[in-house]
Design a protein around this motif. Structure first.
Motif, PDB file in Angstrom:
ATOM      1  N   THR A   1       2.099  -5.575  -9.130  1.00 13.10           N
ATOM      2  CA  THR A   1       1.091  -5.733  -8.080  1.00 13.10           C
ATOM      3  C   THR A   1      -0.131  -4.916  -8.488  1.00 13.10           C
ATOM      4  OG1 THR A   1       2.876  -6.026  -6.511  1.00 13.10           O
ATOM      5  CG2 THR A   1       0.704  -5.470  -5.594  1.00 13.10           C
ATOM      6  N   CYS A   2      -1.278  -5.581  -8.600  1.00 13.54           N
ATOM      7  CA  CYS A   2      -2.435  -4.960  -9.252  1.00 13.54           C
ATOM      8  C   CYS A   2      -3.347  -4.190  -8.316  1.00 13.54           C
ATOM      9  CB  CYS A   2      -3.272  -6.039  -9.940  1.00 13.54           C
ATOM     10  SG  CYS A   2      -2.473  -6.777 -11.385  1.00 13.54           S
ATOM     11  N   SER A   3      -3.447  -4.608  -7.071  1.00 10.60           N
ATOM     12  CA  SER A   3      -4.459  -4.001  -6.212  1.00 10.60           C
ATOM     13  C   SER A   3      -4.102  -2.556  -5.897  1.00 10.60           C
ATOM     14  CB  SER A   3      -4.565  -4.778  -4.902  1.00 10.60           C
ATOM     15  OG  SER A   3      -5.525  -4.144  -4.085  1.00 10.60           O
ATOM     16  N   PRO A   4      -5.035  -1.617  -6.109  1.00 11.66           N
ATOM     17  CA  PRO A   4      -4.770  -0.226  -5.765  1.00 11.66           C
ATOM     18  C   PRO A   4      -4.422  -0.071  -4.285  1.00 11.66           C
ATOM     19  CG  PRO A   4      -6.847  -0.439  -6.982  1.00 11.66           C
ATOM     20  CD  PRO A   4      -6.372  -1.826  -6.694  1.00 11.66           C
ATOM     21  N   THR A   5      -4.950  -0.973  -3.469  1.00 15.22           N
ATOM     22  CA  THR A   5      -4.666  -0.944  -2.030  1.00 15.22           C
ATOM     23  C   THR A   5      -3.182  -1.155  -1.745  1.00 15.22           C
ATOM     24  OG1 THR A   5      -6.792  -2.042  -1.847  1.00 15.22           O
ATOM     25  CG2 THR A   5      -5.490  -1.919   0.155  1.00 15.22           C
ATOM     26  N   LEU A   6      -2.497  -1.839  -2.656  1.00  8.16           N
ATOM     27  CA  LEU A   6      -1.081  -2.140  -2.458  1.00  8.16           C
ATOM     28  C   LEU A   6      -0.195  -1.283  -3.358  1.00  8.16           C
ATOM     29  CD1 LEU A   6      -1.251  -6.040  -2.178  1.00  8.16           C
ATOM     30  CD2 LEU A   6      -1.177  -4.361  -0.330  1.00  8.16           C
ATOM     31  N   SER A   7      -0.706  -0.120  -3.736  1.00 11.42           N
ATOM     32  CA  SER A   7       0.096   0.805  -4.530  1.00 11.42           C
ATOM     33  C   SER A   7       1.338   1.204  -3.728  1.00 11.42           C
ATOM     34  CB  SER A   7      -0.753   2.027  -4.862  1.00 11.42           C
ATOM     35  OG  SER A   7       0.076   3.086  -5.253  1.00 11.42           O
ATOM     36  N   LEU A   8       2.523   1.106  -4.354  1.00 13.34           N
ATOM     37  CA  LEU A   8       3.764   1.458  -3.640  1.00 13.34           C
ATOM     38  C   LEU A   8       3.694   2.887  -3.121  1.00 13.34           C
ATOM     39  CD1 LEU A   8       6.311  -0.344  -5.936  1.00 13.34           C
ATOM     40  CD2 LEU A   8       6.248  -0.584  -3.447  1.00 13.34           C
TER      41      LEU A   8
END
Ligand code: HEC
Length: 169
Positions: A159-166
């Motif tokens: 998952t690439c978006s920094p917003t969706l960082s685990l």
């Protein structure tokens, strides 16, 4: 039955309530699974930084939708997770990725299936699979979905978006 309930049922059938599901769990998404996504938890993203490695076609503002939101501290998104990216400008393409599991797409973004969706206005699946069919692309970007996501974003479950960082949940 809601998708979450269906996943819960499958998990309940395979494992006790406190055990993670076996690695063979799969979730195969059909159109109803995506319906109502505009009401899911969402985030605005300005899109990737224009550092010259991302095609201009893949740049630009988008809204990210996710269901379910992962548990805090999760090392990966659970099977059944749906992430949708709706472009806010330009072609307004809608792309999605679903954590299908079952070692699907082993050679790329392992366990994830790729989709393009369309609202016309009813929601429909344009295509699905380990990448787009001939003639379709990531809003014109010539790279394969797996090429970018598996090469650059494997450390965050593809998952690439920094917003969706685990780490941010
Ligand atoms: C040129 C590299 C590149 C290609 C090719 C690419 N992506 Fe992405 N994708 C990205 C980047 C970078 C982001 C994060 C954007 C942001 O900052 O919000 C992203 C984000 C996404 C998201 C939102 C969730 C996430 O992973 O952050 C979806 C869904 C998505 N891409 C689907 C696709 C699909 C489907 C394809 C193939 C048709 C594809 N992508 C091809 C680079 C790419």
């Amino acid at each position: 039955m809601s998708r979450a309930a269906a996943v819960a049922l499958i998990l309940a059938a395979c494992a006790g309530p406190d055990e993670p599901g076996p690695t063979g769990d799969t979730f195969i998404a059909f159109t109803p699974a995506f319906r109502g996504f505009r009401g899911w938890t969402s985030f605005h993203s300005d899109g990737p930084a224009d550092d010259g490695t991302v095609s201009p076609d893949a740049l630009g503002a988008r809204t990210l939708y996710i269901d379910p939101v992962p548990q805090s501290g999760a090392a990966a998104f659970p099977v059944g997770t749906i992430v949708i990216e709706a472009r806010e400008t330009g072609t307004q393409n809608i792309f999605a990725r679903v954590k299908r599991g079952g070692t699907y797409n082993t050679g790329g973004a392992r366990d994830w299936e790729w989709f393009e969706l369309i609202e016309q206005p009813d929601l429909a699946i344009v295509w699905r699979g380990i990448g787009p069919p001939n003639g379709e692309s990531y809003g014109g970007d010539p790279n394969a979905c797996n090429a970018c996501h598996a090469d650059r974003c494997a450390g965050n479950d593809f998952t690439c978006s920094p917003t969706l960082s685990l780490a941010s949940f």
